[in-house]
Design an enzyme around this catalytic site. Structure first.
Site, PDB file in Angstrom:
ATOM      1  CB  SER A  37      76.818  90.268  -6.948  1.00  0.00           C
ATOM      2  OG  SER A  37      76.716  89.272  -7.752  1.00  0.00           O
ATOM      3  CE  LYS A  67      80.189  92.594  -7.429  1.00  0.00           C
ATOM      4  NZ  LYS A  67      81.044  92.701  -8.841  1.00  0.00           N
ATOM      5  CG  HIS A 117      80.887  87.785  -5.604  1.00  0.00           C
ATOM      6  ND1 HIS A 117      80.769  88.097  -6.631  1.00  0.00           N
ATOM      7  CD2 HIS A 117      79.821  87.078  -5.154  1.00  0.00           C
ATOM      8  CE1 HIS A 117      79.612  87.736  -7.158  1.00  0.00           C
ATOM      9  NE2 HIS A 117      79.123  87.142  -6.205  1.00  0.00           N
ATOM     10  CG  ASN A 118      83.271  89.830  -9.225  1.00  0.00           C
ATOM     11  OD1 ASN A 118      82.229  89.802  -8.598  1.00  0.00           O
ATOM     12  ND2 ASN A 118      83.229  90.885 -10.207  1.00  0.00           N
ATOM     13  CD  GLU A 120      80.975  86.183 -11.879  1.00  0.00           C
ATOM     14  OE1 GLU A 120      81.434  86.844 -12.839  1.00  0.00           O
ATOM     15  OE2 GLU A 120      80.446  86.858 -10.770  1.00  0.00           O
TER      16      GLU A 120
END
Length: 301
Positions: free
Chosen positions: A112, A164, A167-168, A171
Protein backbone atom coordinates in the site's frame (compact mmCIF):
# COMPACT_ATOMS: atom_id res chain seq x y z
CA UNK A 1 20.85 -7.14 -1.62
CA UNK A 2 20.15 -8.03 -5.24
CA UNK A 3 16.56 -8.23 -6.48
CA UNK A 4 14.76 -8.86 -9.75
CA UNK A 5 11.67 -6.68 -10.28
CA UNK A 6 9.08 -7.82 -12.83
CA UNK A 7 6.65 -5.05 -13.76
CA UNK A 8 7.92 -1.47 -13.78
CA UNK A 9 4.65 0.47 -13.97
CA UNK A 10 3.41 3.13 -11.55
CA UNK A 11 3.96 0.94 -8.51
CA UNK A 12 6.78 -1.37 -9.55
CA UNK A 13 8.81 1.37 -11.17
CA UNK A 14 8.65 3.60 -8.10
CA UNK A 15 9.46 0.67 -5.81
CA UNK A 16 12.51 -0.21 -7.90
CA UNK A 17 13.64 3.42 -7.77
CA UNK A 18 13.25 3.59 -3.98
CA UNK A 19 15.22 0.37 -3.54
CA UNK A 20 18.02 1.71 -5.73
CA UNK A 21 18.01 4.93 -3.73
CA UNK A 22 18.58 2.76 -0.64
CA UNK A 23 21.56 1.03 -2.21
CA UNK A 24 19.99 -2.23 -3.41
CA UNK A 25 20.85 -3.76 -6.78
CA UNK A 26 17.61 -4.01 -8.80
CA UNK A 27 17.41 -5.66 -12.20
CA UNK A 28 14.08 -4.84 -13.83
CA UNK A 29 12.00 -6.50 -16.52
CA UNK A 30 9.00 -4.97 -18.26
CA UNK A 31 7.40 -5.23 -21.69
CA UNK A 32 8.25 -1.55 -22.20
CA UNK A 33 11.80 -1.46 -23.61
CA UNK A 34 12.28 2.11 -22.41
CA UNK A 35 12.21 1.17 -18.72
CA UNK A 36 13.57 -2.38 -18.52
CA UNK A 37 17.11 -3.59 -17.85
CA UNK A 38 16.66 -6.99 -19.51
CA UNK A 39 14.57 -8.14 -22.45
CA UNK A 40 13.16 -11.39 -21.05
CA UNK A 41 12.56 -13.37 -17.88
CA UNK A 42 15.28 -15.76 -18.98
CA UNK A 43 17.78 -12.92 -19.22
CA UNK A 44 16.59 -11.69 -15.82
CA UNK A 45 17.41 -15.07 -14.28
CA UNK A 46 20.84 -15.01 -15.92
CA UNK A 47 21.62 -11.55 -14.52
CA UNK A 48 20.71 -12.48 -10.95
CA UNK A 49 23.06 -14.38 -8.66
CA UNK A 50 21.65 -17.58 -7.17
CA UNK A 51 19.84 -18.00 -4.89
CA UNK A 52 17.67 -15.39 -6.62
CA UNK A 53 14.91 -13.16 -5.28
CA UNK A 54 12.32 -11.95 -7.80
CA UNK A 55 9.50 -9.54 -6.92
CA UNK A 56 6.39 -9.43 -9.15
CA UNK A 57 4.36 -6.24 -9.60
CA UNK A 58 2.02 -7.17 -12.44
CA UNK A 59 -1.80 -7.06 -12.66
CA UNK A 60 -3.59 -9.69 -10.57
CA UNK A 61 -5.21 -12.70 -12.16
CA UNK A 62 -4.07 -14.24 -15.44
CA UNK A 63 -1.07 -11.89 -15.98
CA UNK A 64 0.34 -12.85 -12.57
CA UNK A 65 -0.29 -16.56 -13.11
CA UNK A 66 1.30 -16.49 -16.57
CA UNK A 67 4.38 -14.68 -15.23
CA UNK A 68 4.83 -17.13 -12.35
CA UNK A 69 4.48 -20.09 -14.71
CA UNK A 70 7.17 -18.66 -17.01
CA UNK A 71 9.43 -17.76 -14.10
CA UNK A 72 9.21 -21.30 -12.75
CA UNK A 73 10.82 -22.51 -15.98
CA UNK A 74 13.90 -20.29 -15.63
CA UNK A 75 14.42 -20.23 -11.86
CA UNK A 76 16.13 -22.91 -9.79
CA UNK A 77 15.62 -24.65 -6.44
CA UNK A 78 16.31 -22.22 -3.61
CA UNK A 79 15.13 -19.15 -5.55
CA UNK A 80 12.38 -16.99 -4.04
CA UNK A 81 9.38 -15.36 -5.71
CA UNK A 82 7.60 -12.48 -3.95
CA UNK A 83 4.14 -11.76 -5.37
CA UNK A 84 3.49 -8.09 -4.63
CA UNK A 85 0.31 -7.51 -6.62
CA UNK A 86 -3.24 -7.79 -5.35
CA UNK A 87 -3.68 -11.54 -5.77
CA UNK A 88 -6.41 -13.47 -4.01
CA UNK A 89 -4.97 -15.20 -0.97
CA UNK A 90 -6.47 -18.53 -2.10
CA UNK A 91 -4.33 -18.36 -5.26
CA UNK A 92 -1.22 -17.73 -3.15
CA UNK A 93 -1.62 -21.03 -1.34
CA UNK A 94 -2.03 -22.97 -4.56
CA UNK A 95 0.95 -21.29 -6.20
CA UNK A 96 3.17 -21.86 -3.19
CA UNK A 97 2.36 -25.58 -3.24
CA UNK A 98 3.06 -25.83 -6.97
CA UNK A 99 6.37 -23.98 -6.71
CA UNK A 100 7.41 -26.03 -3.69
CA UNK A 101 7.49 -29.12 -5.92
CA UNK A 102 10.24 -27.37 -7.91
CA UNK A 103 12.08 -26.23 -4.78
CA UNK A 104 11.14 -22.58 -5.41
CA UNK A 105 10.08 -20.52 -2.40
CA UNK A 106 7.11 -18.13 -2.35
CA UNK A 107 6.02 -15.07 -0.37
CA UNK A 108 2.93 -12.91 -0.84
CA UNK A 109 3.30 -9.22 -0.09
CA UNK A 110 0.44 -6.76 0.06
CA UNK A 111 1.71 -3.29 -0.84
CA UNK A 112 0.00 0.00 0.00
CA UNK A 113 1.17 3.52 -0.71
CA UNK A 114 0.18 4.23 -4.27
CA UNK A 115 2.13 6.70 -6.36
CA UNK A 116 3.39 8.45 -3.20
CA UNK A 117 5.31 5.43 -1.95
CA UNK A 118 8.68 6.26 -3.50
CA UNK A 119 8.90 9.44 -1.43
CA UNK A 120 6.95 8.47 1.70
CA UNK A 121 7.52 4.72 1.87
CA UNK A 122 5.08 1.84 1.50
CA UNK A 123 3.06 -0.33 3.81
CA UNK A 124 4.24 -3.93 3.34
CA UNK A 125 2.18 -6.89 4.59
CA UNK A 126 3.91 -10.24 4.11
CA UNK A 127 2.78 -13.85 4.23
CA UNK A 128 5.06 -16.88 4.15
CA UNK A 129 7.62 -18.94 6.04
CA UNK A 130 9.73 -17.07 8.59
CA UNK A 131 13.05 -18.04 6.98
CA UNK A 132 11.91 -16.68 3.60
CA UNK A 133 10.65 -13.46 5.16
CA UNK A 134 13.95 -12.97 6.99
CA UNK A 135 15.86 -13.47 3.75
CA UNK A 136 13.94 -10.67 2.00
CA UNK A 137 13.60 -8.40 5.03
CA UNK A 138 16.28 -5.88 3.91
CA UNK A 139 14.06 -5.12 0.91
CA UNK A 140 10.92 -4.80 3.05
CA UNK A 141 12.69 -2.43 5.43
CA UNK A 142 13.99 -0.31 2.56
CA UNK A 143 10.52 0.06 1.07
CA UNK A 144 8.78 1.07 4.30
CA UNK A 145 8.88 4.60 5.79
CA UNK A 146 12.26 5.86 7.02
CA UNK A 147 10.88 6.64 10.47
CA UNK A 148 9.90 3.00 10.98
CA UNK A 149 6.69 1.01 10.97
CA UNK A 150 4.67 0.06 7.92
CA UNK A 151 5.80 -3.58 7.89
CA UNK A 152 4.33 -6.80 9.25
CA UNK A 153 4.90 -10.51 8.80
CA UNK A 154 1.20 -11.31 9.07
CA UNK A 155 1.38 -15.11 8.98
CA UNK A 156 1.85 -18.01 6.59
CA UNK A 157 1.43 -17.97 2.82
CA UNK A 158 -1.71 -16.02 1.92
CA UNK A 159 -1.76 -13.93 5.09
CA UNK A 160 -0.09 -10.94 3.44
CA UNK A 161 -2.70 -10.64 0.73
CA UNK A 162 -5.50 -11.47 3.17
CA UNK A 163 -4.66 -8.52 5.43
CA UNK A 164 -4.12 -6.27 2.38
CA UNK A 165 -7.58 -7.32 1.22
CA UNK A 166 -9.07 -6.34 4.59
CA UNK A 167 -7.04 -3.10 4.50
CA UNK A 168 -8.60 -2.21 1.17
CA UNK A 169 -12.06 -3.11 2.42
CA UNK A 170 -11.58 -0.71 5.34
CA UNK A 171 -10.35 1.88 2.83
CA UNK A 172 -13.62 1.48 0.89
CA UNK A 173 -15.61 2.29 4.02
CA UNK A 174 -13.49 5.30 4.96
CA UNK A 175 -13.67 6.75 1.47
CA UNK A 176 -17.43 6.26 1.33
CA UNK A 177 -17.88 8.02 4.68
CA UNK A 178 -15.90 11.05 3.48
CA UNK A 179 -17.90 11.04 0.24
CA UNK A 180 -21.25 10.98 2.02
CA UNK A 181 -20.15 13.72 4.40
CA UNK A 182 -19.10 15.87 1.44
CA UNK A 183 -22.43 15.40 -0.32
CA UNK A 184 -24.43 16.15 2.82
CA UNK A 185 -22.58 19.39 3.54
CA UNK A 186 -22.69 20.46 -0.11
CA UNK A 187 -26.44 19.81 -0.28
CA UNK A 188 -27.19 21.83 2.84
CA UNK A 189 -27.96 25.55 2.93
CA UNK A 190 -25.95 25.90 6.13
CA UNK A 191 -22.31 25.20 5.20
CA UNK A 192 -20.66 27.88 3.06
CA UNK A 193 -17.15 26.43 2.93
CA UNK A 194 -17.10 22.67 2.43
CA UNK A 195 -13.43 22.45 1.28
CA UNK A 196 -12.36 24.61 4.22
CA UNK A 197 -14.26 22.37 6.61
CA UNK A 198 -12.41 19.28 5.43
CA UNK A 199 -9.14 21.21 5.62
CA UNK A 200 -9.87 22.17 9.23
CA UNK A 201 -10.36 18.51 10.13
CA UNK A 202 -6.76 17.68 9.21
CA UNK A 203 -5.50 18.83 12.60
CA UNK A 204 -6.77 17.97 16.06
CA UNK A 205 -9.74 15.83 15.02
CA UNK A 206 -10.32 12.10 15.29
CA UNK A 207 -10.90 11.77 11.52
CA UNK A 208 -7.54 13.22 10.47
CA UNK A 209 -5.79 10.84 8.08
CA UNK A 210 -3.84 10.56 4.85
CA UNK A 211 -7.09 9.96 2.98
CA UNK A 212 -8.40 13.24 4.37
CA UNK A 213 -5.18 14.96 3.24
CA UNK A 214 -5.71 13.60 -0.28
CA UNK A 215 -9.34 14.75 -0.31
CA UNK A 216 -8.30 18.27 0.71
CA UNK A 217 -5.69 18.24 -2.05
CA UNK A 218 -8.36 17.27 -4.60
CA UNK A 219 -10.73 19.98 -3.36
CA UNK A 220 -8.01 22.62 -3.62
CA UNK A 221 -7.55 21.68 -7.26
CA UNK A 222 -11.29 21.55 -7.99
CA UNK A 223 -13.50 22.84 -5.11
CA UNK A 224 -16.77 21.62 -6.67
CA UNK A 225 -15.23 18.50 -8.25
CA UNK A 226 -16.74 19.59 -11.55
CA UNK A 227 -14.04 17.85 -13.59
CA UNK A 228 -14.60 14.51 -11.85
CA UNK A 229 -17.11 11.97 -13.10
CA UNK A 230 -19.11 10.28 -10.34
CA UNK A 231 -17.90 6.80 -11.26
CA UNK A 232 -15.78 4.57 -9.03
CA UNK A 233 -14.27 1.27 -10.13
CA UNK A 234 -13.59 -1.52 -7.64
CA UNK A 235 -10.29 -3.35 -7.90
CA UNK A 236 -11.45 -6.70 -6.54
CA UNK A 237 -10.30 -6.59 -2.93
CA UNK A 238 -13.59 -5.04 -1.77
CA UNK A 239 -15.53 -7.94 -3.26
CA UNK A 240 -13.11 -10.47 -1.75
CA UNK A 241 -13.42 -8.81 1.66
CA UNK A 242 -17.20 -9.04 1.58
CA UNK A 243 -17.00 -12.66 0.41
CA UNK A 244 -14.55 -13.50 3.20
CA UNK A 245 -16.92 -11.89 5.70
CA UNK A 246 -19.69 -14.15 4.42
CA UNK A 247 -17.42 -17.21 4.55
CA UNK A 248 -16.47 -16.50 8.17
CA UNK A 249 -19.93 -15.27 9.24
CA UNK A 250 -18.48 -11.89 10.23
CA UNK A 251 -20.86 -8.90 9.92
CA UNK A 252 -19.32 -6.23 7.68
CA UNK A 253 -22.17 -3.82 6.85
CA UNK A 254 -20.01 -0.71 6.29
CA UNK A 255 -17.60 -2.35 3.85
CA UNK A 256 -20.49 -4.10 2.06
CA UNK A 257 -22.43 -0.85 1.69
CA UNK A 258 -19.33 0.95 0.37
CA UNK A 259 -18.82 -1.76 -2.25
CA UNK A 260 -22.44 -1.60 -3.37
CA UNK A 261 -22.24 2.20 -3.55
CA UNK A 262 -19.47 1.80 -6.13
CA UNK A 263 -21.72 -0.46 -8.16
CA UNK A 264 -24.45 2.19 -8.00
CA UNK A 265 -22.03 4.82 -9.29
CA UNK A 266 -21.88 3.01 -12.63
CA UNK A 267 -25.59 3.26 -13.31
CA UNK A 268 -26.72 6.41 -15.08
CA UNK A 269 -30.34 5.42 -14.56
CA UNK A 270 -30.57 2.78 -11.83
CA UNK A 271 -33.03 -0.04 -12.63
CA UNK A 272 -33.54 -0.57 -8.89
CA UNK A 273 -34.44 3.07 -8.36
CA UNK A 274 -36.84 2.85 -11.28
CA UNK A 275 -38.65 0.13 -9.35
CA UNK A 276 -38.65 2.27 -6.19
CA UNK A 277 -40.02 5.24 -8.13
CA UNK A 278 -42.67 3.07 -9.79
CA UNK A 279 -43.81 1.63 -6.45
CA UNK A 280 -43.99 5.08 -4.84
CA UNK A 281 -46.07 6.22 -7.79
CA UNK A 282 -48.41 3.24 -7.45
CA UNK A 283 -49.19 3.57 -3.77
CA UNK A 284 -48.87 7.30 -3.31
CA UNK A 285 -48.88 9.03 -6.65
CA UNK A 286 -45.26 10.18 -6.22
CA UNK A 287 -44.54 10.42 -9.94
CA UNK A 288 -41.13 11.55 -11.18
CA UNK A 289 -41.06 11.45 -14.96
CA UNK A 290 -38.21 12.22 -17.31
CA UNK A 291 -40.19 15.26 -18.40
CA UNK A 292 -40.19 16.79 -14.91
CA UNK A 293 -37.27 14.94 -13.28
CA UNK A 294 -38.04 16.89 -10.13
CA UNK A 295 -38.69 14.89 -6.96
CA UNK A 296 -39.91 18.04 -5.26
CA UNK A 297 -42.69 18.74 -7.78
CA UNK A 298 -46.29 18.29 -6.75
CA UNK A 299 -47.35 14.68 -7.41
CA UNK A 300 -49.74 14.17 -10.25
CA UNK A 301 -53.28 13.05 -9.55
Amino acid sequence: MQLGMVGLGRMGGNMAARLRDKGHDVVGFDFDPDVRDVASLGELAERLTAPRVVWLMVPAGEPTQKTITELAEVLEPGDLIIEGGNSHYVDDRRRADELKERGIRYLDAGVSGGVWGRENGYGIMVGGAAEDVQRAEPVFRALTPDEGGGYVHAGGVGAGHFVKMVHNGIEYGMMQAFAEGYELMAASDIVDDVPGTFDSWREGTVVRSWLLDLLVRALREDPDLESIRGYAQDSGEGRWTVQAAVDHAVPAPVISAALFARFASRQEDSPAMKVVAALRNQFGGHAVTRATDDPGQTPRA
